[in-house]
Write an enzyme that holds these catalytic residues in place. Structure first.
Site, mmCIF file in Angstrom:
data_model
loop_
_atom_site.group_PDB
_atom_site.id
_atom_site.type_symbol
_atom_site.label_atom_id
_atom_site.label_comp_id
_atom_site.label_asym_id
_atom_site.label_seq_id
_atom_site.Cartn_x
_atom_site.Cartn_y
_atom_site.Cartn_z
ATOM 1 C CB CYS A 2 -0.822 0.109 1.278
ATOM 2 S SG CYS A 2 -1.984 -1.202 1.524
ATOM 3 N NE ARG A 16 -4.524 2.244 2.119
ATOM 4 C CZ ARG A 16 -4.525 1.843 3.401
ATOM 5 N NH1 ARG A 16 -5.478 2.238 4.210
ATOM 6 N NH2 ARG A 16 -3.581 1.034 3.829
ATOM 7 C CG ASN A 79 -0.129 -5.385 5.532
ATOM 8 O OD1 ASN A 79 -0.992 -5.184 6.382
ATOM 9 N ND2 ASN A 79 -0.158 -6.440 4.727
#
Ligand SMILES: C[C@H](CCC(=O)NCCS(=O)(=O)O)[C@H]1CC[C@H]2[C@@H]3[C@H](O)C[C@@H]4C[C@H](O)CC[C@]4(C)[C@H]3C[C@H](O)[C@]12C
Length: 324
Positions: A2, A16, A79
Site C-alpha cells: 500500500c 492511499r 502493512n
C-alpha cells in the site's frame, strides 16, 4: 503493498492505495459524532469528532483502514508485517486495541500536535477484534495540513517519526525508508547536465532523463521513493478538480496492475482501491480496480449529529462515458 500520501494545495488532501489480493468487504463509512465507540479497555466514547473513511463494518463497528475527521486530521494503517508488535494491557496507560487506534486518535484530536500528546499515553494492545478478524500488523501515517508523522509500534515500544516526505508504504521501518532516499538525491525533474566526464560529449536525447534511476518496481522501498519523488515535485492548480486529479495521478505512480505481483495459487496483489480525502471539506473520493471513474461521498451531506454508522457500498463496475 500500500502507499499513502498527504498533499496540500489550497485544501489538504490525504489518501492511499490499498493493495491486496482480496477485499475484506470495504465500504466508505461515515461515523457521526454521537455514535458510541465502545473501547475494549477505555470505556465508551459517547461523543467525538465525526470521521469518514474506508472500513470493514463488523458487528456495527467501523474497522477503519484509513479515515479523516471533520477537523482535517487523517490517519491510515499500512502493512508492517514482521516488524509491528503490540503488547499486553499496561497499568497507567491508555490501552487501545490495534483495531481501535484510528477511532481513538481521530475521535479526539484536531491536529497532529494534539495527537502527539495523546500518543505519549497510548499502549497498543494485541487484542484481536474477533476470532475471524485477527490482528493486522500495521504502521500508520498521521497527517494534517501542516505536518505528517509515522507511528510504529515495535518490540521496543511506540516510535513516532516526523515524516517530511508525507508518504508511507510498508517495510522496512520508517527511518530506513527515509535513509534510502539519500541514494536518490541526484534525481531531478529537470534535464541532467553531463557530470559523467568532460572527455565525453554526453547529451540528453529525450525529456524526463533527470529522473533516470527512479525505481519502477512494486517493492515497498521502491514505491516509497517513487511516491515521494512524484509527490514532492508535483505541480497542480489548486481548484478542487485539479487537486483531486493530481492526487490520483500521484498515487497512480504506484498503482499495482493485476498480474505483476504473483502470490501463487492464482492470487495476485493489486490496487483494490485508491482514495483521496479532502480533509478540509470532508469529502472522500475513490476509484476501485474495476471502476476508474472517481466516486465521492461528502460527510457534510449527512447528519453528523447522528448515532448510527452511515456505510456506502463501493461502486465497483467501470463507468464509461460513451461520446457517440
Ligand atoms: C491489508 C491491508 C493493508 C494493505 C497493505 O499494506 N498491503 C501490503 C501487503 S504486504 O505488505 O505485501 O504484505 C490492511 C490495512 C487495514 C487493515 C484492516 C484494518 O486494520 C481493520 C481490521 C483490523 C482487524 O484486526 C483485521 C481486519 C481489518 C479489516 C484489517 C484487514 C487488513 O489487515 C487491512 C485491510
Amino acid at each position: 503493498m500500500c502507499t499513502a500520501a498527504a498533499y496540500k494545495t489550497k485544501d489538504f488532501y490525504f489518501g492511499r492505495t490499498l493493495d491486496y489480493e482480496f477485499s475484506f468487504g470495504d465500504q466508505v463509512t461515515i461515523t457521526p459524532r454521537n455514535y458510541p465507540f465502545r473501547f475494549r479497555f477505555q470505556g465508551t466514547m459517547e461523543t467525538h469528532y465525526a470521521m469518514i473513511g474506508m472500513a470493514h463494518v463488523a458487528d456495527d463497528y467501523p474497522l477503519y483502514y484509513e479515515a479523516v475527521n471533520e477537523k482535517g486530521l487523517g490517519m491510515a494503517g499500512l502493512n508492517f508485517v514482521g516488524n509491528a508488535h503490540y503488547g499486553e494491557k499496561a497499568d497507567g496507560k491508555d490501552n487501545v486495541a490495534q483495531f481501535e487506534f484510528i477511532p481513538w486518535i481521530l475521535g479526539q484530536c484536531a491536529s497532529v500536535k494534539e495527537a502527539l500528546r495523546l500518543l505519549e499515553q497510548v499502549n497498543l494492545v494485541n487484542t484481536p477484534f474477533s476470532e475471524s478478524l485477527p490482528l493486522a500488523q500495521l504502521h500508520w501515517i498521521l497527517a494534517d495540513r501542516d505536518e505528517a508523522v509515522t507511528v510504529e509500534s515495535v518490540l521496543s515500544g511506540i516510535h513516532v517519526y516526523p515524516n517530511p516526505a508525507g508518504v508511507l508504504t510498508n517495510n522496512p521501518p520508517f527511518p530506513e525508508q527515509m535513509f534510502n532516499l539519500n541514494n536518490y538525491m541526484h534525481l531531478s525533474p529537470k534535464d541532467p547536465e553531463n557530470c559523467f566526464s568532460d572527455k565525453l560529449s554526453l547529451k540528453t536525447y529525450c525529456r524526463g532523463m533527470g529522473a533516470l534511476g527512479l525505481p519502477g518496481d512494486l517493492s515497498s522501498q521502491s514505491r516509497f521513493v517513487r511516491a515521494a519523488f512524484v509527490k514532492l515535485n508535483s505541480v497542480s492548480g489548486d481548484s478542487e478538480e485539479e487537486s483531486v486529479s493530481q492526487f490520483f495521478h500521484i498515487l497512480g505512480s504506484v498503482d499495482q496492475q493485476k498480474g505483476c505481483s504473483d502470490l501463487g495459487n492464482g492470487n495476485f496483489e493489486m490496487t483494490l482501491y485508491t482514495c483521496c480525502c479532502n480533509g478540509d471539506k470532508g469529502i472522500y473520493y475513490y476509484t476501485t480496480y474495476g471502476n476508474h471513474q472517481i466516486t465521492a461521498v461528502d460527510m457534510h451531506r449527512e447528519d453528523l449529529e447522528g448515532t448510527r454508522l452511515i456505510p456506502y457500498p463501493l461502486v465497483q463496475k467501470e463507468q464509461i462515458l460513451y461520446q457517440n
